[in-house]
Scaffold this active site. Sequence first.
Site, short mmCIF file in Angstrom:
data_model
loop_
_atom_site.label_atom_id
_atom_site.label_comp_id
_atom_site.label_asym_id
_atom_site.label_seq_id
_atom_site.Cartn_x
_atom_site.Cartn_y
_atom_site.Cartn_z
N SER A 273 -21.98 -9.98 -42.69
CA SER A 273 -22.39 -10.36 -41.34
C SER A 273 -21.18 -10.56 -40.44
CB SER A 273 -23.19 -11.67 -41.42
OG SER A 273 -23.32 -12.23 -40.14
N TYR B 41 -23.80 -20.78 -43.70
CA TYR B 41 -24.29 -19.40 -43.87
C TYR B 41 -23.12 -18.42 -43.80
CZ TYR B 41 -25.88 -14.82 -42.48
OH TYR B 41 -26.03 -13.46 -42.38
N LYS C 139 -21.20 -15.77 -46.70
CA LYS C 139 -20.90 -14.34 -46.53
C LYS C 139 -19.41 -14.08 -46.74
CE LYS C 139 -25.02 -12.85 -45.80
NZ LYS C 139 -25.68 -12.01 -46.83
C1 WQD Z 1 -27.75 -14.70 -30.00
C2 WQD Z 1 -27.48 -15.27 -28.61
C3 WQD Z 1 -27.42 -17.66 -28.52
C4 WQD Z 1 -31.69 -18.18 -29.46
C5 WQD Z 1 -26.69 -15.04 -35.97
C6 WQD Z 1 -25.89 -14.96 -37.24
C7 WQD Z 1 -25.72 -13.52 -37.64
C8 WQD Z 1 -27.06 -12.87 -37.75
C9 WQD Z 1 -27.78 -12.96 -36.42
C10 WQD Z 1 -28.06 -12.97 -39.95
C11 WQD Z 1 -26.50 -16.46 -28.62
C12 WQD Z 1 -28.58 -17.10 -27.69
C13 WQD Z 1 -30.44 -17.64 -29.21
C14 WQD Z 1 -32.38 -18.84 -28.41
C15 WQD Z 1 -30.55 -18.36 -26.92
N1 WQD Z 1 -27.85 -13.49 -38.74
N2 WQD Z 1 -29.89 -17.73 -27.96
N3 WQD Z 1 -31.78 -18.91 -27.17
O1 WQD Z 1 -26.03 -16.53 -33.40
O2 WQD Z 1 -25.33 -14.22 -32.52
O3 WQD Z 1 -25.98 -14.46 -34.90
O4 WQD Z 1 -27.92 -14.35 -36.13
O5 WQD Z 1 -27.67 -11.95 -40.43
O6 WQD Z 1 -25.08 -13.47 -38.89
O7 WQD Z 1 -24.60 -15.50 -37.01
O8 WQD Z 1 -27.71 -14.65 -33.13
O9 WQD Z 1 -29.92 -14.47 -32.07
O10 WQD Z 1 -29.17 -16.75 -32.92
O11 WQD Z 1 -28.11 -15.78 -30.86
O12 WQD Z 1 -30.03 -18.44 -25.79
O13 WQD Z 1 -33.52 -19.38 -28.56
O14 WQD Z 1 -28.69 -15.74 -28.07
O15 WQD Z 1 -26.80 -18.74 -27.85
O16 WQD Z 1 -25.70 -16.37 -27.45
P1 WQD Z 1 -26.18 -15.05 -33.40
P2 WQD Z 1 -28.81 -15.45 -32.27
#
Ligand code: WQD
Length: 337
Positions: free
Chosen positions: A126, A150, A154
């Site tokens: 990841s 998490y 990885k």
């Molecule tokens: C994306 C953006 C949030 C939810 C993680 C893991 C990665 C992979 C994907 C597993 C950020 C914003 C999010 C919400 C928001 N996981 N957001 N409101 O954190 O980039 O990656 O998930 O394989 O390994 O690290 O993904 O979708 O949680 O967030 O504003 O309700 O959306 O702040 O900028 P992230 P995410």
Amino acid sequence: MSKRILLTGGAGYIGSHTYVALIEAGYEVVILDNFANAARRVPGALEQITGVPVTLFEHDVLDRAALDAIFAEHAFDAVVHFAALKAVGESVEKPLEYMQCNLGGLVTLMQAMAQAGVFNLVFSSSAAVYGVPESLPIPETAPLSHANPYGYTKLVGEEIIAQTCASDPRWSVGVLRYFNPVGAHTSGLIGEDPKDIPNNLMPYIAKVAAGELPQLSVFGDDYATPDGTGVRDFIHVCDLADGHVLSLNALFRDGLGHTVNLGTGQGYSVLELLGAYSKACGRDLPFQFTPRRPGDPAASYADPGLAKDVLGFKATRGLEEMCTSSWHWINTCAADN
Ligand code: WQD
């Protein structure tokens, strides 16, 4: 003679899409899944999509006896290892569960593989291993760190693999660092199906679009990004699946391991994704700005050059298809329930 692949976690979101891509590429595929994060309807959907009966073993990847029995029954040429826990927030609450499942599961699997004489592995890593990136786009040579348990599993998983490969040259491992997988298969029969309230952005937006959640909370509007909201490298799950086929092909062709980013190289903001999804579902989706989520980097997107050079991988599906395919899945899946 088709090569036979064991897909751990193959009934899950990315695993099921990779199953379809592998079948379509001419591989034979066996699934191992404990259904901890997969719907019981998935194997039937996979048979509907591929026209091929699904061979599936319902066991935990920590169950060494079950693994040994499966390896004794099937002569596998490689394993693609998806089976792991993947919710960042949950990993902060249950770090030991994440270590046991993600690291204990990897070690147990690799021990069973070695005993069976199977040394080709594709590992689901990841972009979380980059922590908060120092510069963008992110190459594979960027400093590695972890911002949560998490991401730690990885990072350590990659190290376990590196140490094993250094000690035994029979191993060939493809380490694939996913950025942000989204979207669904064009059939609408498989897609992201979180059991609880989603942590990730796209499935949360999808539930707002479906009317299951009232509005999206946008975590922070004061980042140093064009519109102040977080920027991420969203990659269509079918592009990601294609990347796994290319990784396996490379292992069989060259016998060489690789560690590559699987991303598009294009960042989109939270508001851009929300806008694209609003267009896909035909209505403006409600949202509110809320404080930043701790640990979130302002922006994260891949340098996709090495995956192109080593695997010939290039993502082809854009933001519109990511959203329209997700919305089609939501409507098809909802029609089922
Ligand atoms: C994306 C953006 C949030 C939810 C993680 C893991 C990665 C992979 C994907 C597993 C950020 C914003 C999010 C919400 C928001 N996981 N957001 N409101 O954190 O980039 O990656 O998930 O394989 O390994 O690290 O993904 O979708 O949680 O967030 O504003 O309700 O959306 O702040 O900028 P992230 P995410």
